[in-house]
Write a protein that holds these residues in place. Structure first.
Motif, PDB file in Angstrom:
ATOM      1  N   VAL A 174       0.869  -1.190   0.000  1.00 45.62           N
ATOM      2  CA  VAL A 174       0.000   0.000   0.000  1.00 45.62           C
ATOM      3  C   VAL A 174       0.902   1.235   0.000  1.00 45.62           C
ATOM      4  N   ILE A 175       1.330   1.623  -1.201  1.00 49.02           N
ATOM      5  CA  ILE A 175       2.333   2.690  -1.311  1.00 49.02           C
ATOM      6  C   ILE A 175       1.934   3.776  -2.308  1.00 49.02           C
ATOM      7  N   TYR A 176       0.871   3.568  -3.075  1.00 51.90           N
ATOM      8  CA  TYR A 176       0.507   4.527  -4.113  1.00 51.90           C
ATOM      9  C   TYR A 176      -0.694   5.361  -3.686  1.00 51.90           C
ATOM     10  N   THR A 177      -0.725   6.626  -4.078  1.00 48.67           N
ATOM     11  CA  THR A 177      -1.895   7.478  -3.860  1.00 48.67           C
ATOM     12  C   THR A 177      -2.960   7.160  -4.894  1.00 48.67           C
ATOM     13  N   ASN A 178      -4.185   7.592  -4.621  1.00 48.96           N
ATOM     14  CA  ASN A 178      -5.305   7.475  -5.575  1.00 48.96           C
ATOM     15  C   ASN A 178      -5.432   6.068  -6.136  1.00 48.96           C
ATOM     16  N   THR A 179      -5.420   5.092  -5.251  1.00 40.68           N
ATOM     17  CA  THR A 179      -5.429   3.690  -5.667  1.00 40.68           C
ATOM     18  C   THR A 179      -6.453   2.909  -4.864  1.00 40.68           C
ATOM     19  N   ILE A 180      -7.131   1.994  -5.545  1.00 39.86           N
ATOM     20  CA  ILE A 180      -8.033   1.053  -4.877  1.00 39.86           C
ATOM     21  C   ILE A 180      -7.233  -0.192  -4.535  1.00 39.86           C
ATOM     22  N   TYR A 181      -7.244  -0.570  -3.267  1.00 44.85           N
ATOM     23  CA  TYR A 181      -6.533  -1.765  -2.815  1.00 44.85           C
ATOM     24  C   TYR A 181      -7.565  -2.834  -2.450  1.00 44.85           C
TER      25      TYR A 181
END
Length: 458
Positions: free
Chosen positions: A134-141
């Protein structure tokens, strides 16, 4: 060549789909003879064949030629060639590089999408830690597995969504940054930060509905965690869904909880009940500084119960079956709104409020309690409207040292003592109330000198 029926298994932890060759004297398979049938409950679901650039052959004499395998050898089907659908001829194990990609060994896997032109999408793998993925912005995990944070604190990048698909996060702390939570949310960890949701559901944090009993599941940790989370963060709205949620001790509110909302689905659907003996079901945290800031919750659409027996029929009011003295016990409660709350089976006072300013209590329902509602000490601008008081052994509504009280459109029925008692009051309006079977008297109103002092009594 000869026909063989062989069952093989997929090993998701290994190198892909494998087939161990049967130990026969002679095996000869043509270029399209290796077939994969998928069955469910005895019914054929899919039928695939495997294209090879060579044959599989072993002679009885043990002669092994180039491109041939011995019996007992293992063939990696997804790295040697391609699967084709038997009707369309379409290649079904070639990655499209949009949703599916392959690694250096030519094994298929889900492909991550970056968020440069919108929301990225990452399916979290169980063989990696939560923090390293979980390292990116604006991302659905997408969370499919349980992730143990190992007591670490993980900061969620801004603008992300956590999409739960059977997974769970535990043992650590998540710090949200305008994060959207969706799916079957399961957070068995500490939480802080703002979320984009309209509310926090207590079941996200581990609360569970259970049968009303002394051995019911304890939802106090989840409810308290939700309230503490919303101390400083938004949306400041706690939702309690349909069900019976037991607590082993008092739910604690704080001065810092300005404008917090605690809302159930409806009093008929949502109940919080005392599992064991306690003084108050909901109260303030003791010894907290800054009391002048006031506690300001808005509570609505919920039933509070001081009984752990789960009686379906309310007993006679000669006895009050209860393990809890107060339903809500809050000093410095001012500037609040309470709507559509039911109080059942409290052995002292169902609703006790001190130092209340500009507070509004509408559509409350008190039944089978020792006393209904007490609002005392520095009361100013308080209204009690459209509420029902029934099956009460003592008083229905009691107020001391109040000013600008508005008591209107209420029903008092089946009272063993006085329906309304008001002492040391000024500017009191008691209007359009209904009284029946009030054994002692309907109304007693006195000013600070002991004189009858309602401005209007109808």
């Amino acid at each position: 060549g000869e026909k063989y029926i062989e069952t093989f298994a997929v090993n998701p932890e290994g190198d892909g789909l494998t087939w161990t060759l049967p130990a026969k004297d002679q095996i000869h398979l043509g270029p399209y003879d290796l077939v994969l049938d998928i069955y469910l409950d005895g019914k054929l679901l899919e039928h695939y064949y495997y294209r090879k650039a060579f044959s599989l052959y072993q002679s009885a004499k043990g002669t092994i030629n180039t491109g041939q395998y011995q019996a007992g050898a293992t063939v990696n089907l997804l790295s040697v060639g391609e699967f084709y659908h038997f009707m369309t001829g379409e290649v079904i194990n070639t990655p499209d590089e949009e949703d599916i990609t392959s690694d250096s060994r030519n094994l298929l896997k889900f492909k991550d999408r970056d968020g440069s032109d919108g929301m990225g999408y990452v399916i979290l793998r169980k063989n990696k830690t939560f923090a390293e993925q979980v390292i990116y912005t604006n991302t659905i995990y997408e969370i499919r597995y349980e992730f143990d944070l190992s007591s670490d604190t993980v900061n969620i990048p801004s603008g992300c969504a956590l999409d739960f698909h059977g997974g769970e996060i535990s043992n650590g702390e998540l710090v949200f940054n305008d994060t959207l939570l969706r799916g079957d949310v399961k957070l068995s960890c500490d939480v802080s930060g703002n979320i984009k949701n309209e509310y926090v559901d207590i079941t996200w944090l581990g609360a569970k509905s259970d049968t009303i009993s002394a051995s019911a599941f304890d939802s106090l940790p989840a409810i308290q965690k939700a309230i503490d989370w919303m101390t400083d963060y938004y949306p400041k709205h706690i939702f309690i869904p349909a069900g019976n949620f037991g607590v082993s001790d008092s739910i604690l509110l704080s001065n810092k909880y300005n404008n917090i909302i605690i809302e159930g689905l409806s009093p008929d659907a949502t109940t919080i009940f005392a599992i064991q003996s306690m003084e108050s079901l909901i109260t303030r945290r003791a010894g907290e500084a800054g009391q002048g800031t006031f506690c300001r919750p808005n509570i609505s659409n919920i039933c509070l119960c001081g009984d752990n027996t789960g009686r379906s029929v309310l007993p006679d009011i000669t006895t009050i079956p209860s393990v809890c003295e107060y339903g809500i016990n809050l000093p410095f409660f001012g500037y609040c709104y309470m709507e559509n709350v039911h109080f059942r089976r409290f052995s002292k006072i169902a609703l006790y409020i001190a130092d209340s300013y500009n507070a509004h209590y509408n559509r409350l329902d008190f039944h089978t309690c020792q006393n209904g509602m007490a609002i005392i000490s520095n009361i100013n601008g308080v209204s009690v409207t459209n509420s029902e008081f029934g099956g009460i052994k003592g008083f229905g509504l009691y107020s001391f040292n109040g000013s600008s009280l508005n008591i209107r459109d209420n029903v008092f029925e089946g009272m063993e003592h006085t329906a309304i008692i008001i002492f040391a009051a000024s500017n009191v309006n008691i209007e359009d109330n209904y009284f029946e079977d009030c054994c002692f008297m309907p109304i007693t109103v006195k000013d600070a000198n002991g004189n009858t002092e309602p401005k209007q009594v109808y």
